[in-house]
Design an enzyme around this catalytic site. Structure first.
Site, PDB file in Angstrom:
ATOM      1  N   VAL A  12       0.824  -1.204   0.190  1.00 43.98           N
ATOM      2  CA  VAL A  12      -0.025   0.041   0.160  1.00 43.98           C
ATOM      3  C   VAL A  12       0.877   1.388  -0.102  1.00 43.98           C
ATOM      4  CG1 VAL A  12      -1.904   1.317   1.130  1.00 43.98           C
ATOM      5  CG2 VAL A  12      -1.865  -1.226   1.237  1.00 43.98           C
ATOM      6  N   LYS A 100      -6.454  -1.739   9.560  1.00 43.35           N
ATOM      7  CA  LYS A 100      -7.387  -2.150  10.305  1.00 43.35           C
ATOM      8  C   LYS A 100      -7.280  -2.683  11.618  1.00 43.35           C
ATOM      9  CE  LYS A 100      -6.017  -5.184   6.934  1.00 43.35           C
ATOM     10  NZ  LYS A 100      -5.905  -5.472   5.831  1.00 43.35           N
ATOM     11  N   GLU A 124     -10.396   5.678   5.972  1.00 42.01           N
ATOM     12  CA  GLU A 124     -10.970   5.195   4.905  1.00 42.01           C
ATOM     13  C   GLU A 124     -10.585   4.029   4.173  1.00 42.01           C
ATOM     14  OE1 GLU A 124     -14.189   6.664   3.589  1.00 42.01           O
ATOM     15  OE2 GLU A 124     -14.177   4.583   3.017  1.00 42.01           O
ATOM     16  N   GLY A 129     -11.202  -1.220   1.010  1.00 42.42           N
ATOM     17  CA  GLY A 129     -10.144  -0.931   0.029  1.00 42.42           C
ATOM     18  C   GLY A 129     -10.157   0.350  -0.673  1.00 42.42           C
ATOM     19  N   LYS A 200     -12.837  -5.225  10.277  1.00 45.25           N
ATOM     20  CA  LYS A 200     -13.329  -4.310   9.214  1.00 45.25           C
ATOM     21  C   LYS A 200     -15.039  -4.106   9.659  1.00 45.25           C
ATOM     22  CE  LYS A 200     -10.305  -5.373   5.554  1.00 45.25           C
ATOM     23  NZ  LYS A 200      -9.956  -6.043   4.447  1.00 45.25           N
TER      24      LYS A 200
HETATM   25  N1  HSE Z   1      -5.950  -9.085   2.999  1.00 44.73           N
HETATM   26  C1  HSE Z   1      -7.194  -8.095   2.745  1.00 44.73           C
HETATM   27  C2  HSE Z   1      -8.091  -8.557   2.073  1.00 44.73           C
HETATM   28  C3  HSE Z   1      -6.254  -6.785   2.499  1.00 44.73           C
HETATM   29  O1  HSE Z   1      -7.921  -9.613   1.427  1.00 44.73           O
HETATM   30  O2  HSE Z   1      -9.191  -7.972   1.882  1.00 44.73           O
HETATM   31  C4  HSE Z   1      -6.938  -5.676   2.447  1.00 44.73           C
HETATM   32  O3  HSE Z   1      -7.602  -5.209   3.688  1.00 44.73           O
END
Ligand code: HSE
Length: 403
Positions: A12, A100, A124, A129, A200
């Site tokens: 990222v 997260k 965000e 994503g 999340k």
């Molecule tokens: N490992 C996470 C996914 C990355 O596959 O969604 C994004 O948070």
């Protein structure tokens, strides 16, 4: 010229540096000022990186530079991200993050610190994503009571389930592909055990309610027990199998959970495939609102990081305040009600009928009896299953049904 710093030049971090480099002109035109990545903190030297000249190893360089007003924490994990985030805010710098784990475990404390220091803590990129979901949930839907949130929140597991569903790929082969594409966590257990989706859904529920539930208290199941035969049977019965993070208000209470669900094919979440994520929010005035996009990957996540950076630089960033540890948001999971798909061995259909007379019997795999129970609480499900197992039944598969 505005300068920013990136902590962590991983998937990222590199995507974020790419974005601010490649889109520099468009950003400058929109903001009325150029934005440049001045530092990238990493433990590695990375001489072959296009950003090698920006690499620093000591956070103090960033903390002591008055030109840096926004820091993007893209390290992941709690340590040293927590310490660095606190230090940046103590030094008067706003922090944006894709982390997260940190937001779900220390979000309330970090938001309080941001308020105290007059800076921002934005996240965000931590959930969904590229999808703009945190900000719209907090602002555009603020006039509503959120009745439920149902999300496909993990790209890796959605990729695996899609490959199992569409092409009959094995779980292991699909996981390897997801890892090669850079979707998976460093330790894929966080993806396949549902831990990442749990963080999340806690963040989304906190954004909708102002209360952060402890992720460790959330009922969390992954996809490791989902069999190819269950996915194919679900398909024949008009369902897909999806790993969902759910925040649900029912008459029995309010529940937060992560588990695989059988999703009717006419559900708007059912067609969300591969690495894509989707979040369905049921609001008491707006009704159903759906968010969709790429849930993982370098450039999609960088897009959300940039959104937060730019909102701070523009001066229109959102301030969030969360309470932590209020267990009124999450009722005892044993009171949650839904239908259950299960597949059993070593039992006659008549014995199943004694326990669940209204069960829908399905064409099971081999000598297995597959069925869908009527809507019952988790406690009732456990008690009923114990009775069946006491008479010799062996549970082969169990997936809840999304109604
Ligand atoms: N490992 C996470 C996914 C990355 O596959 O969604 C994004 O948070």
């Amino acid at each position: 010229m505005k300068y920013i710093a990136i902590l962590g030049l991983g998937v990222v971090g590199c995507g974020t540096a790419d974005l601010f480099t490649e889109n520099a002109q468009a950003i400058a035109a929109r903001l009325g000022e150029e934005v440049s990545v001045k530092y990238a903190l990493d433990v590695r030297d990375m001489p072959d990186s296009p950003y090698a000249d920006k690499i620093v190893h000591d956070i103090k360089v960033i903390l002591d530079d008055p030109e840096i007003s926004v820091v993007a924490e893209l390290i992941g994990g709690v340590n040293p991200a927590l310490e660095y985030t606190r230090a940046c805010m103590e030094a008067g710098k706003s922090v944006v993050t894709s982390n997260k784990e940190l937001v779900a475990t220390h979000g309330a404390e970090l938001l309080a610190l941001a308020k105290e220091k007059g800076v921002y803590y934005l996240f965000e990129a931590s959930t969904g994503g590229a999808i703009p979901v945190i900000h719209p949930l907090a602002t555009d839907l603020a006039g509503n009571t959120v009745r439920s949130i149902s999300g496909i929140l993990n790209g890796t597991t959605n990729y695996i389930l899609t490959r199992m569903f569409r092409s009959g790929a094995s779980f292991e082969a699909a996981l390897t592909e997801a890892q090669q594409k850079g979707y998976a966590e460093r330790n894929p257990a966080a993806d396949i055990e549902g831990i990442d989706a749990c963080r999340k859904i806690c963040i989304l529920a906190a954004t909708a309610t102002g209360t952060l539930v402890d992720p460790d208290s959330v009922h969390t199941e992954g996809i490791t027990a989902v069999r190819q035969s269950d996915v194919q049977l679900a398909n024949r019965m008009g369902y897909t199998v999806k790993l969902l993070g759910r925040f649900v208000r029912q008459t029995g209470g309010t529940f937060v959970m992560v588990a695989p669900f059988l999703l009717p094919k006419d559900s708007p979440l059912s067609g969300i495939e591969d690495v894509f994520n989707g979040v369905l929010v049921d609001c008491n005035y707006a009704g159903d609102v759906m968010f969709y996009g790429r849930g993982a990957g370098s450039h999609p996540t960088a897009s959300a990081v940039a959104a937060d950076v730019l909102s701070i630089l523009r001066g229109d960033a959102q301030r969030y305040e969360w309470t932590a540890g209020d267990d009124t948001l999450s009722t005892d999971f044993r009171l949650f009600s839904c239908r259950h798909y299960l597949s059993l061995r070593g039992v006659e259909q008549s014995a199943v009928g004694v326990i669940w007379s209204e069960a829908e019997i399905l064409p099971g795999e081999g000598d297995e009896i597959a069925l869908i129970t009527p809507s019952i609480t988790e406690q009732e499900y456990e008690d009923d299953l114990k009775r069946l197992c006491a008479s010799g039944a062996q549970l082969q598969a169990h997936i809840r049904v999304f109604d």
